[in-house]
Design an enzyme around this catalytic site. Structure first.
Site, PDB file in Angstrom:
ATOM      1  N   ILE A  18       0.841  -1.197   0.000  1.00 30.96           N
ATOM      2  CA  ILE A  18       0.000   0.000   0.000  1.00 30.96           C
ATOM      3  C   ILE A  18       0.880   1.253   0.000  1.00 30.96           C
ATOM      4  O   ILE A  18       0.647   2.179  -0.783  1.00 30.96           O
ATOM      5  CB  ILE A  18      -0.976   0.001   1.193  1.00 30.96           C
ATOM      6  CG1 ILE A  18      -1.997  -1.130   1.039  1.00 30.96           C
ATOM      7  CG2 ILE A  18      -1.686   1.352   1.321  1.00 30.96           C
ATOM      8  CD1 ILE A  18      -2.852  -1.376   2.274  1.00 30.96           C
ATOM      9  N   VAL A  21       2.373   1.856  -3.483  1.00 28.19           N
ATOM     10  CA  VAL A  21       1.427   2.377  -4.475  1.00 28.19           C
ATOM     11  C   VAL A  21       0.969   3.787  -4.098  1.00 28.19           C
ATOM     12  O   VAL A  21       0.851   4.662  -4.955  1.00 28.19           O
ATOM     13  CB  VAL A  21       0.227   1.420  -4.646  1.00 28.19           C
ATOM     14  CG1 VAL A  21      -0.874   2.043  -5.494  1.00 28.19           C
ATOM     15  CG2 VAL A  21       0.705   0.102  -5.257  1.00 28.19           C
ATOM     16  N   GLU A  22       0.739   4.024  -2.816  1.00 27.81           N
ATOM     17  CA  GLU A  22       0.215   5.323  -2.370  1.00 27.81           C
ATOM     18  C   GLU A  22       1.224   6.454  -2.502  1.00 27.81           C
ATOM     19  O   GLU A  22       0.876   7.541  -2.958  1.00 27.81           O
ATOM     20  CB  GLU A  22      -0.255   5.237  -0.916  1.00 27.81           C
ATOM     21  CG  GLU A  22      -1.530   4.455  -0.719  1.00 27.81           C
ATOM     22  CD  GLU A  22      -2.782   5.185  -1.172  1.00 27.81           C
ATOM     23  OE1 GLU A  22      -2.698   6.314  -1.683  1.00 27.81           O
ATOM     24  OE2 GLU A  22      -3.862   4.609  -1.013  1.00 27.81           O
ATOM     25  N   SER A  23       2.464   6.216  -2.034  1.00 31.12           N
ATOM     26  CA  SER A  23       3.404   7.350  -1.936  1.00 31.12           C
ATOM     27  C   SER A  23       4.832   7.012  -2.338  1.00 31.12           C
ATOM     28  O   SER A  23       5.709   7.856  -2.195  1.00 31.12           O
ATOM     29  CB  SER A  23       3.438   7.855  -0.490  1.00 31.12           C
ATOM     30  OG  SER A  23       4.121   6.918   0.333  1.00 31.12           O
ATOM     31  N   TYR A 113      -6.059   1.052  -8.677  1.00 30.99           N
ATOM     32  CA  TYR A 113      -5.440   0.989  -7.354  1.00 30.99           C
ATOM     33  C   TYR A 113      -5.466  -0.444  -6.809  1.00 30.99           C
ATOM     34  O   TYR A 113      -4.443  -0.966  -6.360  1.00 30.99           O
ATOM     35  CB  TYR A 113      -6.176   1.940  -6.409  1.00 30.99           C
ATOM     36  CG  TYR A 113      -5.678   1.890  -4.994  1.00 30.99           C
ATOM     37  CD1 TYR A 113      -4.535   2.584  -4.627  1.00 30.99           C
ATOM     38  CD2 TYR A 113      -6.342   1.142  -4.031  1.00 30.99           C
ATOM     39  CE1 TYR A 113      -4.057   2.533  -3.324  1.00 30.99           C
ATOM     40  CE2 TYR A 113      -5.879   1.083  -2.737  1.00 30.99           C
ATOM     41  CZ  TYR A 113      -4.736   1.781  -2.386  1.00 30.99           C
ATOM     42  OH  TYR A 113      -4.257   1.728  -1.094  1.00 30.99           O
TER      43      TYR A 113
END
Length: 128
Positions: A18, A21-23, A113
């Site tokens: 996560i 992918v997020e940051s 996502y």
């Protein structure tokens, strides 16, 4: 990351996937929508789970991981072990998943996502 994952009984590889992918694991990241930090937590979500000053506190990786882990456990309570729905809700909000009949909402961003996090997670687990 591992101690937070252990505290909440979450696979640390999922948190890594996560965060990737997020940051791209950037604790200072800010999204165009206003999500903050490593796990891209929205300030309203952080307040919901007891963070008083999210605009400052969410840049602390430990706080960010704690809030996202609490939220992931809540989503798991709502959607069981269906990781795809948990991830969709993490991205689009639990109400969106419920609104679309407990399915991944038809939002291009959310569908990408879920695919990206699942792909990275499987790769980290050595299953892809």
């Amino acid at each position: 990351m591992h101690s937070v994952a252990e505290n909440y009984n979450i696979d640390p590889l999922l948190l890594h996937a996560i965060a990737h992918v997020e940051s791209r694991h950037d604790p200072q990241a800010v999204s165009p929508a206003g999500a903050l930090g490593l796990m891209q937590v929205m300030p309203t979500t952080a307040r919901r789970f007891g963070v008083n000053d999210p605009e400052r506190e969410l840049h602390d990786p430990r706080v960010n991981l704690e809030v996202s882990s609490i939220y992931l456990k809540k989503l798991q309570g709502l959607f069981g072990n269906d990781l795809r729905l948990v991830l969709a809700a993490y991205n689009a909000g639990e109400n969106a998943v419920i609104k679309y009949g407990r399915q991944i909402p038809p939002y291009r961003e959310t569908q990408a996502y879920v695919r990206d996090v699942m792909g990275h997670y499987m790769k980290l687990k050595g299953l892809h």
